[in-house]
Design an enzyme around this catalytic site. Structure first.
Site, short mmCIF file in Angstrom:
data_model
loop_
_atom_site.label_atom_id
_atom_site.label_comp_id
_atom_site.label_asym_id
_atom_site.label_seq_id
_atom_site.Cartn_x
_atom_site.Cartn_y
_atom_site.Cartn_z
N ASP A 99 44.95 42.85 43.54
CA ASP A 99 43.66 42.41 44.10
C ASP A 99 43.14 41.20 43.31
O ASP A 99 41.94 41.04 43.08
CB ASP A 99 42.62 43.54 44.12
CG ASP A 99 41.43 43.22 45.03
OD1 ASP A 99 41.45 42.16 45.69
OD2 ASP A 99 40.50 44.03 45.08
N GLY A 105 35.07 40.82 42.20
CA GLY A 105 36.47 40.47 42.09
C GLY A 105 36.83 39.93 40.72
O GLY A 105 35.98 39.38 40.02
N HIS A 156 48.72 42.51 47.43
CA HIS A 156 47.28 42.24 47.61
C HIS A 156 46.81 41.13 46.66
O HIS A 156 46.39 41.37 45.53
CB HIS A 156 46.51 43.55 47.32
CG HIS A 156 45.06 43.51 47.70
ND1 HIS A 156 44.39 44.63 48.14
CD2 HIS A 156 44.15 42.52 47.70
CE1 HIS A 156 43.13 44.32 48.39
NE2 HIS A 156 42.96 43.04 48.12
N ARG A 178 42.77 32.14 48.30
CA ARG A 178 41.57 31.32 48.58
C ARG A 178 41.80 30.05 49.40
O ARG A 178 40.84 29.35 49.70
CB ARG A 178 40.86 30.93 47.27
CG ARG A 178 40.44 32.11 46.42
CD ARG A 178 39.39 32.96 47.09
NE ARG A 178 38.86 33.99 46.19
CZ ARG A 178 38.66 35.25 46.56
NH1 ARG A 178 38.94 35.66 47.78
NH2 ARG A 178 38.17 36.12 45.71
N HIS A 235 43.50 49.26 47.19
CA HIS A 235 42.75 49.58 45.96
C HIS A 235 42.03 50.94 45.96
O HIS A 235 40.81 51.00 45.94
CB HIS A 235 41.76 48.46 45.62
CG HIS A 235 41.03 47.83 46.78
ND1 HIS A 235 40.37 48.55 47.74
CD2 HIS A 235 40.89 46.52 47.13
CE1 HIS A 235 39.83 47.72 48.62
NE2 HIS A 235 40.15 46.49 48.27
N HIS A 272 40.72 48.37 53.74
CA HIS A 272 39.75 48.33 52.64
C HIS A 272 38.77 49.46 52.98
O HIS A 272 37.91 49.30 53.85
CB HIS A 272 39.08 46.96 52.62
CG HIS A 272 37.88 46.84 51.74
ND1 HIS A 272 37.82 45.99 50.66
CD2 HIS A 272 36.68 47.46 51.78
CE1 HIS A 272 36.63 46.09 50.08
NE2 HIS A 272 35.91 46.98 50.75
N HIS A 317 37.28 33.60 41.42
CA HIS A 317 35.98 33.11 41.89
C HIS A 317 35.55 31.94 41.03
O HIS A 317 35.77 31.93 39.81
CB HIS A 317 34.91 34.20 41.81
CG HIS A 317 35.05 35.24 42.89
ND1 HIS A 317 34.90 34.95 44.22
CD2 HIS A 317 35.34 36.56 42.81
CE1 HIS A 317 35.08 36.07 44.93
NE2 HIS A 317 35.35 37.06 44.11
N ASN A 366 41.15 36.85 53.95
CA ASN A 366 39.72 36.47 53.92
C ASN A 366 39.51 35.05 53.37
O ASN A 366 38.76 34.83 52.42
CB ASN A 366 38.88 37.50 53.15
CG ASN A 366 39.23 37.61 51.68
OD1 ASN A 366 40.32 37.24 51.27
ND2 ASN A 366 38.30 38.11 50.88
O1 DOR Z 1 36.47 42.70 44.50
C1 DOR Z 1 36.88 42.29 45.56
N1 DOR Z 1 37.08 40.97 45.77
N2 DOR Z 1 37.14 43.15 46.53
C2 DOR Z 1 37.46 42.76 47.78
O2 DOR Z 1 37.66 43.60 48.63
C3 DOR Z 1 37.50 41.32 48.12
C4 DOR Z 1 37.77 40.51 46.93
C5 DOR Z 1 37.53 39.04 47.12
O3 DOR Z 1 37.94 38.48 48.13
O4 DOR Z 1 36.93 38.44 46.22
ZN ZN Z 2 39.39 45.03 49.22
#
Ligand code: DOR
Ligand code: ZN
Length: 422
Positions: free
Chosen positions: A299, A318, A52, A56, A226, A173, A303, A86
């Site tokens: 995870d 995140g 996981h 990006r 998670h 999720h 960002h 994603n």
């Molecule tokens: O904290 C998170 N960030 N949980 C998620 O399910 C997605 C992830 C993200 O893509 O930033």
């Molecule tokens: Zn998630």
């Protein structure tokens, strides 16, 4: 190049010599031309595997790229990562998953295994082309709408049925969206005190309970992303006891941090699912020891500064994970090397179907995917010192045990002397 790791301890065993052949396999033959590494005091683990990871790319290359995330992974001791879908565009077609897979190959630092979206655009309405992604060059086996829950039970059922044909797995999720509308953190005493809308534990537990029943009904494979609550652990324990084909992951941050961290409103602690209570943390630790939770997954969620250094309610959820995962697990569980190898390499490789990873380092002929850890080293986490393009680590300033000294991918060093080779 061939390597001789002199005096290395395999999984904490007594010192030995480990030969990596120039064919990328572990060998029992010595080679005069091998580069000798003094591995006294170092522990060899099979290369870590993360089921996981958010890389990006495509779309948010300002936060991370396949290359920078791969470098962070190698420095964290990983030899394979599964890249979440994603992205922008979403990895919901053969074209996008092949692009990510190709970028991973070009970076050449870890094996990047793309995860495909379950639904078109992660919108939860229409099933994506799972078959086309499975038969693409990326050979997708895990599908997930992570970031969002596949909330529609009929769609979830169909997806589980569909992937059964090729032994695929749906990674859920687990978040009942109606129960988490506007949620900012774990629903409990701390959220009440801070005046933030809560994300109740039952929103996760209700979806896991539903999905283990669906997976049981269909006879298909479910993976739960998670896991964060004590109640989820109980649902999983019962499902596993009945023989449901379900696996589960826990993140390093849910094994260490609690909702109390939100008290200062520092968005670096905002994550989804949210940090829970000390009671949940205890239950998650025990579940990982028991095997009710199969794996540690990072995870890793980089960002950009503007998405994180703002008011709590505007910040994206995140946190970074790849470069601190093993040190956090070491600090929580101590030097339980067999456990660490299973939960961070062997079991995740099995779940993801990555045959070359999580192998037996004592067996000649195994692919030389491994990492060398110095368990006695202590280091201070400096966000600017991490290889990730982002710096949203919740561990800034903390002193952690365990330093990754070297990582090898099919016998080639990706990390040497604690530094990325490229
Ligand atoms: O904290 C998170 N960030 N949980 C998620 O399910 C997605 C992830 C993200 O893509 O930033
Ligand atoms: Zn998630």
């Amino acid at each position: 190049m061939a390597y001789l790791l002199k005096g290395v301890s395999i999984l904490g065993g007594k010192p030995t010599d480990l030969h990596l052949g120039d064919d990328g396999l572990i060998t029992d033959r010595s080679d005069d031309k091998a580069e000798v590494i003094d591995a006294t005091g170092l522990v060899a683990l099979p290369g870590l595997v993360d089921v996981h990871t958010h890389l990006r790319e495509p779309g948010r290359e300002d936060a991370e790229t396949v290359e920078t995330g791969s470098r962070a992974a190698a420095l964290g001791g990983y030899t394979a990562v599964c890249a979440m879908a994603n992205t922008s565009p979403v990895a919901d077609t053969a074209g996008v998953v092949e692009q990510v897979w190709r970028l991973g190959r070009e970076a050449g630092l870890v094996d990047v295994q793309p995860i495909g979206a379950v639904t078109v655009g992660l919108a939860g309405k229409q099933m994506a082309e799972l078959g086309a992604m499975a038969t693409s060059a990326a050979k997708v086996r895990i599908f997930s709408d992570d970031g969002f829950c596949v909330a529609d039970p009929k769609l979830m059922r169909r997806a589980l049925e569909y992937v059964k044909a090729f032994d695929g797995v749906i990674a859920q999720h687990a978040e009942e969206p109606r129960l988490t509308e506007g949620a900012q953190m774990h629903e409990g005493e701390v959220s009440t005190r801070l005046g933030l809308t809560g994300w109740p534990a039952v929103a996760e537990e209700a979806i896991i309970a539903r999905d283990v029943l669906l997976a049981e009904h269909v006879g298909s494979r479910l993976h739960v992303c998670h896991v964060s609550t004590a109640g989820s652990v109980e649902v999983l324990r019962q499902a596993k006891a009945r023989g449901v084909r379900v696996t589960a992951e826990v993140t390093p941050h849910h094994l260490l941090l609690t909702d109390e961290m939100a008290s200062g409103y520092d968005p670096v602690f905002k994550v989804n699912p949210p940090l829970r209570t000390a009671r949940d943390v205890d239950a998650l630790r025990q579940a990982l020891l028991d095997g009710v939770i199969d794996v540690v997954a990072t995870d890793h969620a980089p960002h950009a500064v503007q998405d994180k250094e703002c008011e709590w309610s505007y910040a994206r959820p995140g946190m970074l994970g790849l470069e601190t995962a093993l040190p956090i697990v070491l600090s929580v569980f101590g030097e339980k090397w067999e456990l660490i190898a299973d939960r961070m390499s062997i079991a995740p490789a099995r779940i993801a179907g990555l045959a070359g990873h999580g192998g037996d380092l004592t067996k000649a002929g195994s692919p030389a995917n491994l990492t060398l850890v110095d368990p006695s080293a202590r280091w201070v986490v400096e966000p600017g010192g991490l290889a990730s393009r982002s710096s949203n680590t919740p561990y800034a300033g903390m002193t952690l045990p365990g330093r990754i000294v070297a990582t090898f991918l099919r016998g080639e060093a990706t990390v040497l002397d604690g530094k990325a080779v490229k």
